[in-house]
Design a protein around this motif. Structure first.
Motif, PDB file in Angstrom:
ATOM      1  N   VAL A 100       0.968  -1.165   0.104  1.00  0.00           N
ATOM      2  CA  VAL A 100      -0.253  -0.037  -0.184  1.00  0.00           C
ATOM      3  C   VAL A 100       0.928   1.204   0.146  1.00  0.00           C
ATOM      4  N   VAL A 101       0.789   2.015  -1.038  1.00  0.00           N
ATOM      5  CA  VAL A 101       1.365   3.395  -0.871  1.00  0.00           C
ATOM      6  C   VAL A 101       0.620   4.530  -0.756  1.00  0.00           C
ATOM      7  N   LEU A 102       0.664   5.347   0.392  1.00  0.00           N
ATOM      8  CA  LEU A 102      -0.017   6.564   0.670  1.00  0.00           C
ATOM      9  C   LEU A 102       0.711   7.634   0.071  1.00  0.00           C
ATOM     10  N   CYS A 143       7.809   4.452  -6.088  1.00  0.00           N
ATOM     11  CA  CYS A 143       7.310   3.498  -5.234  1.00  0.00           C
ATOM     12  C   CYS A 143       6.437   2.498  -5.781  1.00  0.00           C
ATOM     13  N   CYS A 144       5.445   2.980  -6.493  1.00  0.00           N
ATOM     14  CA  CYS A 144       4.373   1.990  -6.901  1.00  0.00           C
ATOM     15  C   CYS A 144       4.940   1.209  -8.037  1.00  0.00           C
ATOM     16  N   VAL A 145       5.748   1.773  -8.821  1.00  0.00           N
ATOM     17  CA  VAL A 145       6.502   1.113 -10.054  1.00  0.00           C
ATOM     18  C   VAL A 145       7.595   0.127  -9.598  1.00  0.00           C
ATOM     19  N   VAL A 174       3.704  -1.332   3.935  1.00  0.00           N
ATOM     20  CA  VAL A 174       2.853   0.173   3.639  1.00  0.00           C
ATOM     21  C   VAL A 174       4.008   1.266   3.567  1.00  0.00           C
ATOM     22  N   ILE A 175       3.753   1.936   2.554  1.00  0.00           N
ATOM     23  CA  ILE A 175       5.004   2.953   2.467  1.00  0.00           C
ATOM     24  C   ILE A 175       4.255   4.280   2.549  1.00  0.00           C
ATOM     25  N   ASN A 176       4.561   5.304   3.281  1.00  0.00           N
ATOM     26  CA  ASN A 176       3.867   6.667   3.649  1.00  0.00           C
ATOM     27  C   ASN A 176       5.014   7.528   2.952  1.00  0.00           C
ATOM     28  N   VAL A 177       4.528   8.067   1.749  1.00  0.00           N
ATOM     29  CA  VAL A 177       5.144   9.248   1.373  1.00  0.00           C
ATOM     30  C   VAL A 177       4.352  10.509   0.877  1.00  0.00           C
ATOM     31  N   ALA A 178       3.438  10.422   1.711  1.00  0.00           N
ATOM     32  CA  ALA A 178       2.501  11.650   1.728  1.00  0.00           C
ATOM     33  C   ALA A 178       3.382  12.971   2.113  1.00  0.00           C
TER      34      ALA A 178
END
Lengths: 370, 370
Positions: B214-216, B226-228, B289-293
């Protein structure tokens, strides 16, 4: 100092497990307690203005008869200042909070505290992490800022301890955590222990035999437990190195015999810390570095104490996210960097066992925090 | 706009590698650059008031001919306000900083930026992580706040880009990092890429085949990468779920085809995020879970998107340490919680390769940041 609160009749008979069960509301509540948030906007209990603190409980909650509130230091000091250290006025603030918000969250500091009480009812569909039974004396490890609470009475306000003796009830959600109070430790010692119990339990899970462990703030409450936990796992071939500025705390730690070196250095001096850890590890640096220092600006020292494939665990609440992230970039630190997490399954039992098995450690804690 | 600076003669011949080597000071400097700190107290270069920015270099340093400074946004905006957007006065502030401090660190914001230039000299005893040669065009990935810098001239000040065209020299310590500028990308695109390159490289190292990621903030600069990166590692059996509030960014991300779901939700609403991730994962929640917000108050949403044995990586600079640590405790989150680290060996090459191999991603980056 009283407030009308609808509470079920005394549950002494329930504590013995031979009475008919207390009533429950049908259906499960949200494990996070969303069902008790009364705000119009959808919020988590901690962020909510107002919680539903009424009974009966939902079928996956735990009901606690509350005996004592340990108010967060920032919150208590604020109330003392506002009231000129007036016990009755402090009580009035807390009761008004509960009436308006259904929880004890200081309007100015935003902080809460924790509570001590006895389990009165465990919901029939409770599937949370706690292994408690009706009658167990427990301390909650989640904040009062998210705990539904209603008080019938505040019996005493202890200014020096930041504590209130009370009667009333509180509700624990399915994700909430609490610890059984051990019978062989005075209550204040147990509370001091639970306050930092996540740290040594995490150390126990992280450290492997033969590793070099560096503990910044090693002589403090969390630090001492971390050093003892690290020694158990690192074993004879490992190394445990503590950084501790206070001569007295360093001496206490030395006497426990769990460290290979107790270095009396200020953790805010990264150059001194790096040089000392370099000397103590013959240039290899730490495999695992634990930062439990309670002052700000110790991040870089932690980052400079680890080697490029090691791990650093930040447990001190004075830690700054940006100082860690940008600091690591600035000095080329490739280590894995971890947040300390107060939630660690079984951490209360782990730390109680540490004290049960280690007499010197137990005596130190009783002397310091008893 | 000029300043007297002692610099070696033009090194065009050196760039071709056929001239006699530039001089070095005998002996190694500290890998952290302590040897260039001129303060009385022992400090790291970033914390220092004044650095030695003179030549020749120590034998384990790298010398760069500087072409351009990318000033940190907070710093540049402060200088614009102070000077009423006056280019000459901004230049004067920078030159005074360099004269007084030997580095470009804004006195008010404390921040720096990065630089672009060409490698002029690699010290004979340099053993750092960079694989650069004389003549390579590079961008430094360590902050200007710790980089010895001397300018002969500021040729232009670009207000809209927060950039200065300059001539001068800078020094990189052995722990410093920099990235080669790729020939197939416009410089602003490469700079945008390097700014966040640590995130996708870390994702690549963390994610395993078949995992739910999950990428925020999935539609942003770091988020898209990050999604790629997550898709490549998670594979067909894995899931990549992005949370992205902007319709336009969500659409761009959809078009890349790397996500199983792009959920248009505000990451500051933990209840909505949890419900959406629950639905998208059939209640299993994220393994990683990656938080890059880029906005504050998204910590709880990240913690609520992971399962109890998963991992959460916080990469956004708006992350609050206490909100993560106390938030995890409050909601009973047992996941492993990691700091994002801008220092990741080879992260520049990794992200350049991502763009080289993925035409749609490259076109998106060129359109957005070119």
């Amino acid at each position: 100092m009283t407030q009308e609160v609808q509470t079920p009749r005394s549950s002494a008979s329930n504590a013995r497990g031979n009475a008919r069960p207390l009533p429950e509301r049908p259906g499960n509540g949200s494990p996070l307690g969303l069902h008790r948030v009364l705000d119009r906007e959808r919020r988590l209990p901690q962020a909510a203005e107002r919680l539903d603190n009424t009974l009966p409980i939902w079928s996956n909650e735990i009901l606690i008869d509350v005996e004592r509130l340990n108010i967060d230091a920032a919150s208590f000091v604020q109330m003392e200042r506002e009231t000129g250290h007036d016990r009755a006025k402090i009580s009035a603030i807390v009761l008004r909070n509960l009436e308006e918000r259904g929880k004890q969250q200081n309007r100015i500091t935003g902080s809460g505290g924790m509570l001590v009480g006895r389990v009165r009812q465990v919901g029939s569909k409770y599937r949370g992490p706690l292994k408690v039974r009706v009658g167990d004396r427990i301390a909650t490890l989640v904040s009062l800022t998210l705990t539904p609470l209603a008080l019938a009475e505040i019996r005493a306000v202890h200014l020096e301890k930041h504590q209130l003796d009370v009667s009333g009830h509180a509700v624990l959600f399915e994700t909430g955590i609490a610890a059984k109070l051990p019978d062989f430790l005075p209550e204040p010692v147990a509370m001091a222990l639970f306050d930092v119990a996540g740290a040594p339990a995490t150390v126990d899970a992280m450290v492997k035999a033969g590793q070099r462990v560096v503990v910044l703030g090693g002589g403090g409450k969390a630090g001492t437990l971390c050093c003892v936990a690290a020694r158990r796992k690192a074993g004879k071939k490992g190394k445990v190195i503590a950084i501790e500025p206070s001569a007295r705390a360093a001496e206490d730690l030395e006497r426990l015999g769990c460290c290979d070196a107790v270095l009396q250095i200020d953790a805010r001096d990264p150059v001194a810390v790096q040089a000392a850890v370099e000397a103590a590890t013959r240039g290899k640096m730490g495999d695992v570095v634990i930062n439990v220092a309670s002052v700000p600006d110790t991040e870089t020292s932690a980052l400079l104490s680890v080697h490029g494939k090691g791990q650093v665990l930040f447990f001190g609440m004075a830690t700054s996210f940006t100082k860690v992230a940008l600091g690591a970039e600035g000095i080329g630190c490739g280590a894995k960097l971890l947040f300390g997490n107060g939630y660690y399954r079984g951490h209360d039992r782990f730390s109680v066992e540490l004290l049960r098995k280690n007499r010197a450690l137990r005596e130190l804690f009783c002397r310091r925090y008893g």
